[in-house]
Design a protein around this motif. Structure first.
Motif, PDB file in Angstrom:
ATOM      1  N   THR A 412       0.825  -1.205   0.000  1.00 31.71           N
ATOM      2  CA  THR A 412       0.000   0.000   0.000  1.00 31.71           C
ATOM      3  C   THR A 412       0.862   1.259   0.000  1.00 31.71           C
ATOM      4  O   THR A 412       0.579   2.224  -0.729  1.00 31.71           O
ATOM      5  CB  THR A 412      -0.938   0.000   1.217  1.00 31.71           C
ATOM      6  N   GLU A 413       1.921   1.252   0.796  1.00 34.53           N
ATOM      7  CA  GLU A 413       2.828   2.400   0.819  1.00 34.53           C
ATOM      8  C   GLU A 413       3.438   2.622  -0.561  1.00 34.53           C
ATOM      9  O   GLU A 413       3.533   3.763  -1.049  1.00 34.53           O
ATOM     10  CB  GLU A 413       3.933   2.164   1.858  1.00 34.53           C
ATOM     11  N   GLY A 414       3.846   1.541  -1.212  1.00 38.05           N
ATOM     12  CA  GLY A 414       4.411   1.659  -2.555  1.00 38.05           C
ATOM     13  C   GLY A 414       3.401   2.174  -3.558  1.00 38.05           C
ATOM     14  O   GLY A 414       3.726   3.006  -4.419  1.00 38.05           O
ATOM     15  N   LEU A 415       2.158   1.717  -3.465  1.00 36.58           N
ATOM     16  CA  LEU A 415       1.122   2.181  -4.384  1.00 36.58           C
ATOM     17  C   LEU A 415       0.809   3.659  -4.178  1.00 36.58           C
ATOM     18  O   LEU A 415       0.520   4.385  -5.135  1.00 36.58           O
ATOM     19  CB  LEU A 415      -0.137   1.334  -4.212  1.00 36.58           C
ATOM     20  N   ASN A 416       0.882   4.119  -2.941  1.00 37.31           N
ATOM     21  CA  ASN A 416       0.692   5.550  -2.677  1.00 37.31           C
ATOM     22  C   ASN A 416       1.808   6.371  -3.318  1.00 37.31           C
ATOM     23  O   ASN A 416       1.567   7.458  -3.874  1.00 37.31           O
ATOM     24  CB  ASN A 416       0.646   5.816  -1.175  1.00 37.31           C
ATOM     25  N   LEU A 417       3.041   5.841  -3.262  1.00 42.88           N
ATOM     26  CA  LEU A 417       4.166   6.520  -3.923  1.00 42.88           C
ATOM     27  C   LEU A 417       3.999   6.499  -5.439  1.00 42.88           C
ATOM     28  O   LEU A 417       4.356   7.457  -6.126  1.00 42.88           O
ATOM     29  CB  LEU A 417       5.487   5.853  -3.528  1.00 42.88           C
ATOM     30  N   LEU A 418       3.443   5.407  -5.960  1.00 44.01           N
ATOM     31  CA  LEU A 418       3.182   5.322  -7.396  1.00 44.01           C
ATOM     32  C   LEU A 418       2.181   6.395  -7.817  1.00 44.01           C
ATOM     33  O   LEU A 418       2.388   7.108  -8.812  1.00 44.01           O
ATOM     34  CB  LEU A 418       2.644   3.934  -7.738  1.00 44.01           C
ATOM     35  N   SER A 419       1.096   6.528  -7.070  1.00 43.99           N
ATOM     36  CA  SER A 419       0.076   7.526  -7.392  1.00 43.99           C
ATOM     37  C   SER A 419       0.656   8.941  -7.332  1.00 43.99           C
ATOM     38  O   SER A 419       0.418   9.763  -8.226  1.00 43.99           O
ATOM     39  CB  SER A 419      -1.094   7.384  -6.422  1.00 43.99           C
ATOM     40  N   LEU A 420       1.449   9.200  -6.286  1.00 44.94           N
ATOM     41  CA  LEU A 420       2.089  10.511  -6.159  1.00 44.94           C
ATOM     42  C   LEU A 420       3.012  10.776  -7.342  1.00 44.94           C
ATOM     43  O   LEU A 420       2.993  11.868  -7.939  1.00 44.94           O
ATOM     44  CB  LEU A 420       2.886  10.559  -4.851  1.00 44.94           C
ATOM     45  N   SER A 421       3.816   9.797  -7.720  1.00 43.01           N
ATOM     46  CA  SER A 421       4.774   9.956  -8.817  1.00 43.01           C
ATOM     47  C   SER A 421       4.061  10.184 -10.142  1.00 43.01           C
ATOM     48  O   SER A 421       4.486  11.017 -10.958  1.00 43.01           O
ATOM     49  CB  SER A 421       5.678   8.717  -8.911  1.00 43.01           C
ATOM     50  N   LEU A 422       2.964   9.467 -10.353  1.00 40.67           N
ATOM     51  CA  LEU A 422       2.211   9.616 -11.598  1.00 40.67           C
ATOM     52  C   LEU A 422       1.586  11.011 -11.679  1.00 40.67           C
ATOM     53  O   LEU A 422       1.591  11.654 -12.746  1.00 40.67           O
ATOM     54  CB  LEU A 422       1.137   8.537 -11.674  1.00 40.67           C
ATOM     55  N   ARG A 423       1.116  11.485 -10.546  1.00 38.56           N
ATOM     56  CA  ARG A 423       0.534  12.834 -10.520  1.00 38.56           C
ATOM     57  C   ARG A 423       1.600  13.893 -10.839  1.00 38.56           C
ATOM     58  O   ARG A 423       1.356  14.837 -11.597  1.00 38.56           O
ATOM     59  CB  ARG A 423      -0.089  13.094  -9.136  1.00 38.56           C
ATOM     60  N   ILE A 424       2.786  13.696 -10.286  1.00 37.34           N
ATOM     61  CA  ILE A 424       3.878  14.663 -10.511  1.00 37.34           C
ATOM     62  C   ILE A 424       4.275  14.689 -11.974  1.00 37.34           C
ATOM     63  O   ILE A 424       4.405  15.764 -12.579  1.00 37.34           O
ATOM     64  CB  ILE A 424       5.089  14.323  -9.602  1.00 37.34           C
ATOM     65  N   VAL A 425       4.496  13.524 -12.570  1.00 40.82           N
ATOM     66  CA  VAL A 425       4.972  13.515 -13.962  1.00 40.82           C
ATOM     67  C   VAL A 425       3.909  13.999 -14.922  1.00 40.82           C
ATOM     68  O   VAL A 425       4.215  14.637 -15.940  1.00 40.82           O
ATOM     69  CB  VAL A 425       5.503  12.116 -14.394  1.00 40.82           C
ATOM     70  N   GLN A 426       2.653  13.751 -14.620  1.00 46.00           N
ATOM     71  CA  GLN A 426       1.591  14.284 -15.483  1.00 46.00           C
ATOM     72  C   GLN A 426       1.501  15.802 -15.377  1.00 46.00           C
ATOM     73  O   GLN A 426       1.307  16.483 -16.382  1.00 46.00           O
ATOM     74  CB  GLN A 426       0.247  13.645 -15.108  1.00 46.00           C
ATOM     75  N   ASN A 427       1.659  16.315 -14.168  1.00 42.30           N
ATOM     76  CA  ASN A 427       1.587  17.766 -13.985  1.00 42.30           C
ATOM     77  C   ASN A 427       2.778  18.492 -14.587  1.00 42.30           C
ATOM     78  O   ASN A 427       2.681  19.685 -14.897  1.00 42.30           O
ATOM     79  CB  ASN A 427       1.459  18.094 -12.498  1.00 42.30           C
ATOM     80  N   MET A 428       3.880  17.793 -14.739  1.00 42.20           N
ATOM     81  CA  MET A 428       5.086  18.403 -15.303  1.00 42.20           C
ATOM     82  C   MET A 428       5.006  18.532 -16.813  1.00 42.20           C
ATOM     83  O   MET A 428       5.778  19.267 -17.425  1.00 42.20           O
ATOM     84  CB  MET A 428       6.332  17.576 -14.931  1.00 42.20           C
ATOM     85  N   ARG A 429       4.067  17.818 -17.442  1.00 42.34           N
ATOM     86  CA  ARG A 429       3.997  17.822 -18.910  1.00 42.34           C
ATOM     87  C   ARG A 429       3.320  19.088 -19.398  1.00 42.34           C
ATOM     88  O   ARG A 429       2.352  19.570 -18.804  1.00 42.34           O
ATOM     89  CB  ARG A 429       3.229  16.597 -19.400  1.00 42.34           C
TER      90      ARG A 429
END
Length: 432
Positions: A412-429
């Motif tokens: 679960t902790e890893g999946l939360n980091l995945l969601s955070l990372s995906l949000r960051i890279v999408q917002n950077m585009r």
């Protein structure tokens, strides 16, 4: 003096060929179960398992205990010079473990590529034929024959040819990529008509679930039709279970989901819980055709790797690894489907047991793979403390290979980091 990740990276770039990939510039200091710490003390959650090598987790106590005990006895007498009983014991256990009826025999090697090459050698010596059919998107190793069998040019094959002849490729069935089972089977008939007669084909090799190719799974119906085709023409059916084996899919071997019996199975990776060891296991009628000395290798069947593998096999039932794989797969797919409601870059979620993947595309359009986003996500996740792997024929797939022993809290902790990372890279585009 402790070296930083950056310092080690500089030393690496000077000393190590760039031909060895470099996903993250993170240098490991220690690891335990599903957690890794780098040389700077930063903690990471491991969703890669050393590319499916530590299904039992990093440094499983039982594996370490078995290896330590073996090292106190001997490390390498070379099996074909002065044999040792543990090789025979592991062969017996693997012979009993594989989903092949009747008598089976085992050959132990060191790497997955060696297992694949020896499976082809066995098929050729047993049939007296030379042709081999593999599938596009398949990955079977980086040796010359392994690359010839592999159905992906970049980065594995470009510039390294010519490759051994007699190898032919059929499309692997994948509904998401628009390749039907009917088309794949028709392609096999096309190969028989245009390239090689079926009675000149020694083997067909297939990953029941493609690894590097993108975690596409062959259906039970397709594998049954493939089995029927091989029986009709006397072709050896080889299941490459190097990435999918040892409980990753919720069965000890992925092909068990179909009920199809292969003639030979190749295995490596999680066979020995982090130590180099591979195997070919198959029907005795095929395995016994090789002349004495025709198979083997100096380091083949390492006593240390064997000790680890015997420990791993005992853990399958002791720790209910197949049940854990099924449970972990449910956690993953539920969480990823929830993520897909937020992120329209998630085009597909698929998985068998804990061999799960998500395919990244632009605006849910399966015809627009997003390789750049996939690469950015791997890097950002690493920055956030999550180790991810990409794959796929279009380089746009994130594959999840979490140790089966990982707790739900860690996942679960890893999946939360995945969601955070995906949000960051999408917002950077940049906006389109």
């Amino acid at each position: 003096m402790t070296q930083t990740n950056q310092q080690w990276q500089a030393r690496r770039e000077a000393a190590v060929t760039r031909g060895v990939g470099n996903s993250l510039q993170v240098y490991v200091q220690k690891a335990l179960n599903a957690e890794i710490w780098d040389v700077e003390g930063k903690r990471y959650i491991d969703f890669a398992s050393g590319i499916a090598v530590v299904n039992t987790g990093h440094n499983h106590p039982k594996v370490i205990q078995a290896v330590t005990a073996q090292l106190e006895c001997f490390s390498h007498p070379c099996f074909q010079v002065t044999p040792y009983g543990s090789y025979v014991e592991l062969a017996e256990k693997l012979n009993a473990l594989v989903p092949i009826a009747g008598q089976t025999q085992t050959l132990l090697m060191t790497s997955g590529a060696e297992a694949v090459e020896n499976a082809i050698k066995i098929a050729r010596i047993a049939t007296g034929r030379s042709g081999v059919i593999a599938f596009r998107g398949g990955f079977h190793g980086r040796t010359l024959l392994g690359m010839a069998l592999t159905g992906k040019v970049q980065p594995y094959k470009k510039g390294y040819g010519p490759f051994p002849g007699g190898i032919f490729h059929a499309p692997y069935p994948s509904e998401y990529l628009g390749i039907s089972e009917k088309q794949s089977l028709a392609s096999l008939q096309g190969i028989f008509a245009a390239d090689v007669a079926p009675d000149d084909v020694a083997a067909i090799i297939i990953e029941p679930v493609q690894g590097e190719g993108g975690f596409y799974a062959a259906s039970a119906s397709f594998l049954h039709q493939l089995r029927k085709l091989c029986d009709e023409h006397g072709i050896v059916l080889i299941a490459d279970e190097i990435q999918s084996g040892f409980c990753r899919t919720g069965k000890t071997f992925a092909i068990e989901h179909s009920g199809v019996e292969p003639d030979l199975i190749t295995m490596a990776k999680s066979l020995a819980g982090g130590f180099p060891l591979s195997a070919v296991v198959g029907r005795k009628s095929l395995m016994e055709k090789a002349e004495a000395g025709g198979l083997g290798g100096t380091y083949a069947g390492s006593p240390v790797g064997i000790a680890a593998a015997l420990a791993v096999i005992s853990l399958i039932d002791e720790e209910q690894l197949n049940e854990k794989a099924q449970q972990q797969g449910e956690w993953l797919k539920t969480a990823l489907h929830n993520m897909a409601e937020e992120f329209d870059c998630i085009g597909d979620i698929r998985g068998t047991g804990a061999m799960v993947a998500m395919e990244l595309v632009e605006a849910r359009d399966r015809t627009r793979p997003d390789k750049a986003l996939t690469q950015a996500l791997v890097q950002e996740a690493g920055h956030q403390g999550l180790i991810l792997l990409s794959c796929g024929v279009r380089a746009n797939v994130i594959r999840f290979l979490i140790p089966l022993t990982a707790s739900k809290e860690i996942v679960t902790e890893g999946l939360n980091l995945l969601s955070l990372s995906l949000r960051i890279v999408q917002n950077m585009r940049p906006a389109k």
